[in-house]
Design a protein around this motif. Structure first.
Motif, PDB file in Angstrom:
ATOM      1  N   ASN A 350       0.893  -1.223  -0.170  1.00  0.00           N
ATOM      2  CA  ASN A 350      -0.188   0.007   0.055  1.00  0.00           C
ATOM      3  C   ASN A 350       0.703   1.090   0.020  1.00  0.00           C
ATOM      4  O   ASN A 350       1.840   1.364   0.851  1.00  0.00           O
ATOM      5  N   PHE A 351       0.709   1.991  -1.133  1.00  0.00           N
ATOM      6  CA  PHE A 351       1.514   3.187  -1.139  1.00  0.00           C
ATOM      7  C   PHE A 351       0.732   4.399  -0.811  1.00  0.00           C
ATOM      8  O   PHE A 351      -0.496   4.514  -1.261  1.00  0.00           O
ATOM      9  N   THR A 352       1.415   5.374  -0.507  1.00  0.00           N
ATOM     10  CA  THR A 352       0.555   6.898  -0.139  1.00  0.00           C
ATOM     11  C   THR A 352       1.520   7.921  -0.607  1.00  0.00           C
ATOM     12  O   THR A 352       1.557   8.948   0.132  1.00  0.00           O
ATOM     13  N   GLY A 353       1.908   7.451  -1.893  1.00  0.00           N
ATOM     14  CA  GLY A 353       2.717   8.750  -2.623  1.00  0.00           C
ATOM     15  C   GLY A 353       4.255   8.278  -2.611  1.00  0.00           C
ATOM     16  O   GLY A 353       4.727   7.618  -1.692  1.00  0.00           O
ATOM     17  N   ALA A 354       4.900   9.223  -3.627  1.00  0.00           N
ATOM     18  CA  ALA A 354       6.313   8.628  -3.824  1.00  0.00           C
ATOM     19  C   ALA A 354       7.197   9.073  -2.551  1.00  0.00           C
ATOM     20  O   ALA A 354       8.340   8.543  -2.435  1.00  0.00           O
ATOM     21  N   MET A 355       6.826   9.981  -1.537  1.00  0.00           N
ATOM     22  CA  MET A 355       7.648  10.221  -0.705  1.00  0.00           C
ATOM     23  C   MET A 355       7.142   9.920   0.939  1.00  0.00           C
ATOM     24  O   MET A 355       7.928  10.176   1.862  1.00  0.00           O
ATOM     25  N   ARG A 356       6.116   9.058   0.744  1.00  0.00           N
ATOM     26  CA  ARG A 356       5.673   8.797   2.156  1.00  0.00           C
ATOM     27  C   ARG A 356       5.947   7.135   2.331  1.00  0.00           C
ATOM     28  O   ARG A 356       6.172   6.288   1.405  1.00  0.00           O
ATOM     29  N   PRO A 357       6.061   6.759   3.486  1.00  0.00           N
ATOM     30  CA  PRO A 357       6.300   5.313   3.763  1.00  0.00           C
ATOM     31  C   PRO A 357       5.282   4.321   3.177  1.00  0.00           C
ATOM     32  O   PRO A 357       3.867   4.702   3.213  1.00  0.00           O
ATOM     33  N   PHE A 358       5.671   3.366   2.849  1.00  0.00           N
ATOM     34  CA  PHE A 358       4.702   2.342   2.420  1.00  0.00           C
ATOM     35  C   PHE A 358       4.618   1.155   3.007  1.00  0.00           C
ATOM     36  O   PHE A 358       5.769   0.421   3.690  1.00  0.00           O
ATOM     37  N   VAL A 359       3.597   0.459   2.965  1.00  0.00           N
ATOM     38  CA  VAL A 359       3.347  -0.969   4.058  1.00  0.00           C
ATOM     39  C   VAL A 359       3.266  -2.110   3.212  1.00  0.00           C
ATOM     40  O   VAL A 359       2.528  -2.187   1.982  1.00  0.00           O
ATOM     41  N   ILE A 360       3.925  -3.184   3.503  1.00  0.00           N
ATOM     42  CA  ILE A 360       3.858  -4.514   2.760  1.00  0.00           C
ATOM     43  C   ILE A 360       3.352  -5.462   3.853  1.00  0.00           C
ATOM     44  O   ILE A 360       3.883  -5.573   5.004  1.00  0.00           O
ATOM     45  N   LYS A 361       2.194  -6.094   3.227  1.00  0.00           N
ATOM     46  CA  LYS A 361       1.502  -7.386   4.213  1.00  0.00           C
ATOM     47  C   LYS A 361       1.298  -8.405   3.464  1.00  0.00           C
ATOM     48  O   LYS A 361       1.191  -8.491   2.265  1.00  0.00           O
ATOM     49  N   THR A 362       1.272  -9.376   4.110  1.00  0.00           N
ATOM     50  CA  THR A 362       0.620 -10.704   3.538  1.00  0.00           C
ATOM     51  C   THR A 362      -0.566 -10.748   3.244  1.00  0.00           C
ATOM     52  O   THR A 362      -1.410 -10.178   4.104  1.00  0.00           O
ATOM     53  N   LEU A 363      -1.237 -11.079   2.116  1.00  0.00           N
ATOM     54  CA  LEU A 363      -2.699 -11.147   1.922  1.00  0.00           C
ATOM     55  C   LEU A 363      -3.205 -11.878   2.957  1.00  0.00           C
ATOM     56  O   LEU A 363      -3.020 -12.995   3.175  1.00  0.00           O
ATOM     57  N   HIS A 364      -4.434 -11.269   3.375  1.00  0.00           N
ATOM     58  CA  HIS A 364      -5.279 -12.248   4.291  1.00  0.00           C
ATOM     59  C   HIS A 364      -4.654 -12.300   5.754  1.00  0.00           C
ATOM     60  O   HIS A 364      -4.838 -13.486   6.267  1.00  0.00           O
ATOM     61  N   ASP A 365      -3.686 -11.555   5.991  1.00  0.00           N
ATOM     62  CA  ASP A 365      -3.016 -11.812   7.356  1.00  0.00           C
ATOM     63  C   ASP A 365      -2.482 -10.597   8.091  1.00  0.00           C
ATOM     64  O   ASP A 365      -1.681  -9.847   7.341  1.00  0.00           O
ATOM     65  N   ASP A 366      -3.151 -10.342   9.047  1.00  0.00           N
ATOM     66  CA  ASP A 366      -2.689  -8.819   9.814  1.00  0.00           C
ATOM     67  C   ASP A 366      -1.830  -9.106  10.848  1.00  0.00           C
ATOM     68  O   ASP A 366      -1.236  -8.125  11.496  1.00  0.00           O
ATOM     69  N   SER A 367      -1.235 -10.292  10.868  1.00  0.00           N
ATOM     70  CA  SER A 367      -0.314 -10.196  12.084  1.00  0.00           C
ATOM     71  C   SER A 367       1.007  -9.806  11.718  1.00  0.00           C
ATOM     72  O   SER A 367       1.975  -9.590  12.990  1.00  0.00           O
ATOM     73  N   MET A 368       1.336  -9.530  10.551  1.00  0.00           N
ATOM     74  CA  MET A 368       2.926  -9.087  10.324  1.00  0.00           C
ATOM     75  C   MET A 368       2.599  -8.093   9.377  1.00  0.00           C
ATOM     76  O   MET A 368       1.777  -8.070   8.258  1.00  0.00           O
ATOM     77  N   MET A 369       3.696  -7.099   9.467  1.00  0.00           N
ATOM     78  CA  MET A 369       3.692  -6.059   8.446  1.00  0.00           C
ATOM     79  C   MET A 369       5.064  -5.250   8.463  1.00  0.00           C
ATOM     80  O   MET A 369       5.837  -5.383   9.328  1.00  0.00           O
ATOM     81  N   GLN A 370       5.449  -5.049   7.229  1.00  0.00           N
ATOM     82  CA  GLN A 370       6.692  -4.214   7.026  1.00  0.00           C
ATOM     83  C   GLN A 370       6.670  -2.933   6.458  1.00  0.00           C
ATOM     84  O   GLN A 370       5.764  -2.873   5.796  1.00  0.00           O
ATOM     85  N   LEU A 371       7.346  -1.924   6.967  1.00  0.00           N
ATOM     86  CA  LEU A 371       7.190  -0.647   6.305  1.00  0.00           C
ATOM     87  C   LEU A 371       8.644  -0.121   5.920  1.00  0.00           C
ATOM     88  O   LEU A 371       9.535  -0.271   6.704  1.00  0.00           O
ATOM     89  N   ILE A 372       8.517   0.707   4.757  1.00  0.00           N
ATOM     90  CA  ILE A 372       9.919   0.924   4.240  1.00  0.00           C
ATOM     91  C   ILE A 372       9.702   2.414   3.928  1.00  0.00           C
ATOM     92  O   ILE A 372       8.542   2.826   3.257  1.00  0.00           O
ATOM     93  N   LEU A 373      10.832   3.200   4.179  1.00  0.00           N
ATOM     94  CA  LEU A 373      10.587   4.718   3.660  1.00  0.00           C
ATOM     95  C   LEU A 373      11.486   4.641   2.467  1.00  0.00           C
ATOM     96  O   LEU A 373      12.643   4.306   2.334  1.00  0.00           O
ATOM     97  N   PRO A 374      10.831   5.474   1.356  1.00  0.00           N
ATOM     98  CA  PRO A 374      11.365   5.462   0.130  1.00  0.00           C
ATOM     99  C   PRO A 374      12.532   6.523   0.039  1.00  0.00           C
ATOM    100  O   PRO A 374      12.961   6.987   1.186  1.00  0.00           O
ATOM    101  N   VAL A 375      13.118   6.271  -0.949  1.00  0.00           N
ATOM    102  CA  VAL A 375      14.485   7.046  -1.120  1.00  0.00           C
ATOM    103  C   VAL A 375      14.243   8.311  -2.199  1.00  0.00           C
ATOM    104  O   VAL A 375      13.637   8.177  -3.242  1.00  0.00           O
ATOM    105  N   ARG A 376      15.002   9.293  -2.157  1.00  0.00           N
ATOM    106  CA  ARG A 376      14.661  10.628  -2.991  1.00  0.00           C
ATOM    107  C   ARG A 376      15.838  10.391  -4.142  1.00  0.00           C
ATOM    108  O   ARG A 376      16.917  10.058  -3.525  1.00  0.00           O
TER     109      ARG A 376
END
Length: 378
Positions: A350-376
């Motif tokens: 899930n992206f919220t724009g080119a300079m905002r952190p985005f979230v990576i999840k496994t489909l149908h599983d809310d128990s884990m989440m990864q978040l990454i900050l993009p690079v300019r």
């Protein structure tokens, strides 16, 4: 002290406690392993005052005899020499006997070593922990939780609190968060507890890595005891103590976006391999950056450009793309770490724009989440 012990059991225990022994300690006796023999069996302890590991070898286990204790007692032996000696002994059994002045004889077959030992009473005592805050979970679940979070801790000592993983327990749910301020890994899991417990502590990433190496991949339950400044993991025949990091862990919930503008679902393996290939030409170090762009017909473009080396462009078929079109750049290493930590064949980003952190999840599983900050990149 005198006992005869199965060599393979002793080697395994020594390897386990050795993970806590440091050669750079300011307390000389901590370069040794403490050995205590009683009627019940033999206990080995290693410690560097941050981490302490205790391994117990019972005299008898499931009908097999591991140890025959002929005379109870204790000794501290130099960890480096002792571990090397027992690994190379010729026979399946080892006899260890403490003579006068702490000289310890190690016999196996026709081989005999004499090691100078130290008085075990000078070895620092492990704190007796009051077991009020106790919860338990299967060992293999704990190993997974560590694997899915600990890689994201900070390796820089500028903010020591970020070198640990934040463990919170509330309403029988454990939530583990690690961040180095460029990325974040989070995993939640249900835990069992006798009473209503809540805790909020930060466990050093280094401790969790060592713990993970020792634990067997079993579904056996493991007890976790939390106090003000220490955590104790109690597995079968192993006690693992670690100090906690002092200070308040930052509130990471503010980092996690609540809405998104572009949602992509993609097969984990295909995406990981494409990022891996693109990273081959991404310059090493800080600039290990790949670009991701959405194209027509649910296609993604993964590319990387390094002026000195060359460039790579690859198209990946996604399962679905919804929302605004997107161009974003991020660290290939962070993305690959995140994808390897997630379980499942399909992931959602899930992206919220080119300079905002985005979230990576496994489909149908809310128990884990990864978040990454993009690079300019401009």
């Amino acid at each position: 002290m005198k006992f005869i012990i199965q060599r393979d059991k002793l080697v395994q225990s020594v390897q386990d406690v050795l993970k806590a022994v440091s050669s750079r300690t300011t307390i000389p006796i901590l370069t040794g392993i403490k050995i205590v023999a009683t009627e019940e069996g033999v206990t080995l302890t290693g410690s560097d005052s941050d981490i302490s590991i205790e391994s117990f070898i019972p005299c008898e286990e499931e009908g097999t005899e591991n140890v025959e204790v002929q005379r109870a007692g204790s000794i501290v032996l130099q960890a480096r020499f002792f571990s090397e000696i027992i690994k190379k002994l010729p026979m399946d059994t080892v006899e260890i006997e403490v003579q006068n002045q702490h000289v310890t004889t190690i016999r196996s077959g026709k081989s005999e070593f004499n090691l100078n030992g130290q008085d075990a009473s000078e070895y620092p005592h492990l704190q007796q922990i009051e077991e009020q805050n106790v919860f338990r979970m299967p060992t293999d679940l704990l190993k997974n939780i560590i694997r899915q979070t600990v890689f994201a801790v900070s390796t820089s000592e500028t903010r020591p609190i970020l070198t640990g993983v934040n463990w919170k327990v509330e309403n029988h749910e454990l939530s583990c968060t690690a961040t180095d301020s460029h990325r974040l890994a989070m995993r939640k899991a249900k835990v069992e507890a006798e009473n209503e417990i809540s805790c909020n502590v930060v466990i050093p990433g280094k401790s969790l890595n060592e713990l993970n190496k020792i634990l067997d991949d079993t579904s056996e339950p493991l007890d976790i005891v939390v106090t003000e400044n220490q955590v104790l993991f109690k597995a079968k025949n192993i006690l693992f103590f670690s100090r906690l990091l002092e200070g308040n862990y930052p509130d990471t919930s503010r980092l996690i976006p609540s809405e998104s503008k572009t949602d992509i679902t993609v097969t984990t393996k295909d995406f990981l391999q494409a990022i891996d290939r693109a990273s081959l030409l991404a310059r090493e170090g800080r600039n290990n950056v790949v670009k991701l762009a959405t194209l027509e017909a649910d296609t993604l473009e993964v590319s990387s450009n390094s002026p000195e080396v060359g460039k790579v462009v690859e198209q990946v078929q996604s399962n679905s793309i919804a929302g605004e079109e997107l161009k974003i750049s991020f660290s290939a290493k962070y993305m690959m770490d995140a994808l390897k930590a997630l379980e499942g064949n399909e992931i959602q980003i899930n992206f919220t724009g080119a300079m905002r952190p985005f979230v990576i999840k496994t489909l149908h599983d809310d128990s884990m989440m990864q978040l990454i900050l993009p690079v300019r990149t401009y």
